[in-house]
Design an enzyme around this catalytic site. Sequence first.
Site, short mmCIF file in Angstrom:
data_model
loop_
_atom_site.label_atom_id
_atom_site.label_comp_id
_atom_site.label_asym_id
_atom_site.label_seq_id
_atom_site.Cartn_x
_atom_site.Cartn_y
_atom_site.Cartn_z
N ASN A 269 -18.15 18.68 -5.18
CA ASN A 269 -18.01 17.70 -6.26
C ASN A 269 -18.67 16.36 -5.94
O ASN A 269 -18.86 15.55 -6.83
CB ASN A 269 -16.54 17.49 -6.59
CG ASN A 269 -15.72 17.15 -5.36
OD1 ASN A 269 -15.61 17.97 -4.43
ND2 ASN A 269 -15.16 15.97 -5.34
N GLN B 266 -16.43 22.84 -10.06
CA GLN B 266 -17.72 22.21 -10.39
C GLN B 266 -18.79 23.25 -10.72
O GLN B 266 -19.87 22.89 -11.19
CB GLN B 266 -18.20 21.34 -9.22
CG GLN B 266 -17.33 20.15 -8.92
CD GLN B 266 -17.44 19.04 -9.96
OE1 GLN B 266 -18.38 19.00 -10.76
NE2 GLN B 266 -16.50 18.13 -9.96
N ALA C 171 -7.20 22.51 -12.16
CA ALA C 171 -7.65 23.10 -10.90
C ALA C 171 -6.71 22.76 -9.75
O ALA C 171 -6.55 23.55 -8.83
CB ALA C 171 -9.07 22.66 -10.58
N THR C 172 -6.09 21.59 -9.80
CA THR C 172 -5.17 21.22 -8.72
C THR C 172 -4.03 22.24 -8.64
O THR C 172 -3.73 22.77 -7.56
CB THR C 172 -4.60 19.81 -8.96
OG1 THR C 172 -5.69 18.88 -9.00
CG2 THR C 172 -3.64 19.41 -7.86
N SER D 68 -11.31 24.43 -14.12
CA SER D 68 -10.66 23.38 -14.89
C SER D 68 -11.47 23.07 -16.14
O SER D 68 -12.69 22.93 -16.07
CB SER D 68 -10.54 22.12 -14.03
OG SER D 68 -9.91 21.09 -14.76
N ALA D 69 -10.79 22.96 -17.30
CA ALA D 69 -11.51 22.76 -18.56
C ALA D 69 -12.24 21.42 -18.62
O ALA D 69 -13.35 21.34 -19.14
CB ALA D 69 -10.53 22.87 -19.73
N HIS D 70 -11.62 20.36 -18.06
CA HIS D 70 -12.20 19.03 -18.31
C HIS D 70 -13.47 18.75 -17.51
O HIS D 70 -14.12 17.73 -17.71
CB HIS D 70 -11.15 17.93 -18.11
CG HIS D 70 -10.82 17.56 -16.70
ND1 HIS D 70 -11.45 16.51 -16.07
CD2 HIS D 70 -9.95 18.08 -15.81
CE1 HIS D 70 -10.94 16.40 -14.83
NE2 HIS D 70 -10.03 17.34 -14.66
N THR E 288 6.06 26.99 -21.53
CA THR E 288 5.47 27.30 -22.83
C THR E 288 3.96 27.05 -22.79
O THR E 288 3.53 26.00 -22.31
CB THR E 288 6.12 26.43 -23.91
OG1 THR E 288 7.52 26.68 -23.89
CG2 THR E 288 5.56 26.74 -25.29
N CYS F 163 -13.38 9.26 -5.89
CA CYS F 163 -12.31 10.26 -6.02
C CYS F 163 -10.92 9.66 -5.96
O CYS F 163 -10.25 9.57 -6.94
CB CYS F 163 -12.45 11.39 -5.02
SG CYS F 163 -13.43 12.69 -5.73
#
Length: 389
Positions: free
Chosen positions: A154, A182, A74-75, A202-204, A243, A329
Site C-alpha cells: 500500500n 490494494q 480488510a482489517t 476492502s470495498a473502499h 445483520t 497511514c
Amino acid sequence: MPPLPVYLDNHSTTKPDPRVVAAMWPYFTEIYGNAASISHTFGWDAGEAVDRGREQVATLIGADPKEIVFTSGATEANNLAMKGPLDALKKRGNHLVSAVSEHKAVIDPLKRLAREGWDVTFVPCDATGMVTARAIEAALTDRTVLVSVMAANNEVGTINPITAIGRLCHDRGIVFHTDATQAVGKIPIDVRADGIDLLSLSAHKMYGPKGIGALYVRRRDPQVRLQPLFDGGGQERGFRSGTLPVPLIVGLGEACRLASEERETDHSRIFDLRERLHRGLLEVLPMIRLNGHPSDRLAGNLNLTFEGVDGEALMMAMRDVAVSSGSACSSSNPEPSHVLRAMGLDDDLARASLRFGLGRFTTAEEIDFAIEAVSAAVKRLRGLTAIAR
Ligand SMILES: *Cc1c(COP(=O)(O)O)cnc(C)c1O
C-alpha cells in the site's frame, strides 16, 4: 486548471464510483429488509441482493460464492484470516510467517498472537519492497502453519510473487493468506490459479463504500477451518455474526462488477498518467528517487523521495494536492514509514518521501497541475534549506 484540491491519495481510500452509489441507494430507501428474514418479500429482496453481491465478489477473484464471508473491511478480514484457523492448526505447529512490509492490519494482529505465545517470524523485504518466495521459504520450519503475505504494497506499490509463495505453502500443507486490499480490481487475481487459501479485500479501496469488505475462505483442496472472532446470530454460516449491511454489500458487489469489466482499461489509462507524472517531475527536479519496484508495481502508485526536503513540510506547501507522506497511514504518529525503513532508506530519506496514488477518476489535467505544484514546492523548500546552511 482542474477543480481543486486534486485527489492523489487513492491508496488511502477511493472516491465511490457514482454507479456504486446509485446501485446502493434503493437499499437505503425502499428495499430495507433484513436479508435473514425468510417470511416476507422485504427479506427475500434483500436476500437476493446479498446473493448477487456475493456472486460479484466471487467472480472477480475466481472463487465460489460460498467461499465469501462479508466483513466490515480488510482489517476485520485480516484478523479473521489469521486468528480464525489457529484453533484447528495448533496441534500441527505454532509458527506463523509474514513480512516486515505488511500493513498494520496484518502486523498488529500477529504481534498480539506473538504476545499470546505464538512464534511469529517477519521476514525482510528487499530494497524494492518485494517479499520474495526465497525469503519466505528460508523462514519456513516444520512447525509453520500459516503464512501471510500481501499481494501489493500500500505504500510503494510493489507486487509480491504470491503465486510462487502460494505454491510453496501448498507443497507443505501450510495455510496461505494474502491481504489483497490494494491488488483486487487492480491486477488479475485468481484464488485457484494463485494457490490462495484466504484473501482479504476492502470495498473502499476499489471505488466502493467504506465499512464493508470480504474474506475469501477456501472450501476444498484443502478446506480451511475457521473459528469466528465473535458470536451472535450465526450469519455468514457462523463465521461472522451480525445483520448483513445490505446496501454496503450491494455497493461492494457493484464495485467488483465494475472492476471485472473495466480493470484493464483503467489500468492502461492510470499507468499512462503515472508515467506522465513521473517523467514530468524528473524533467524539472534533480535528486528524485523512485521507491518500490520499477516494473512490478501497481499502475496507480508513484512513491518518490525528494532528497533534502521534509515530506510533511512538502505536503503543507502544496495544499491543493492531496497525497500521503513517508510517515503516512497512522498519521497521528510521525514515525517514518516502516516500509521505507525496511527497504533500507534512512530516516531522513523516508521523511523526504511522498506517495502519489492515482485512480479511476484521475485526469491528465490534474497530473499536470500536480507536476507544477510539487516542483514549485520542492524548489522553494530546497532553496530555504540551502539558505539555512
Ligand atoms: C487500507 C488497507 C487495509 C485496511 O482496510 P480497511 O478496509 O480500511 O480495514 C488493510 N490492508 C491494506 C494493504 C490496506 O491498504
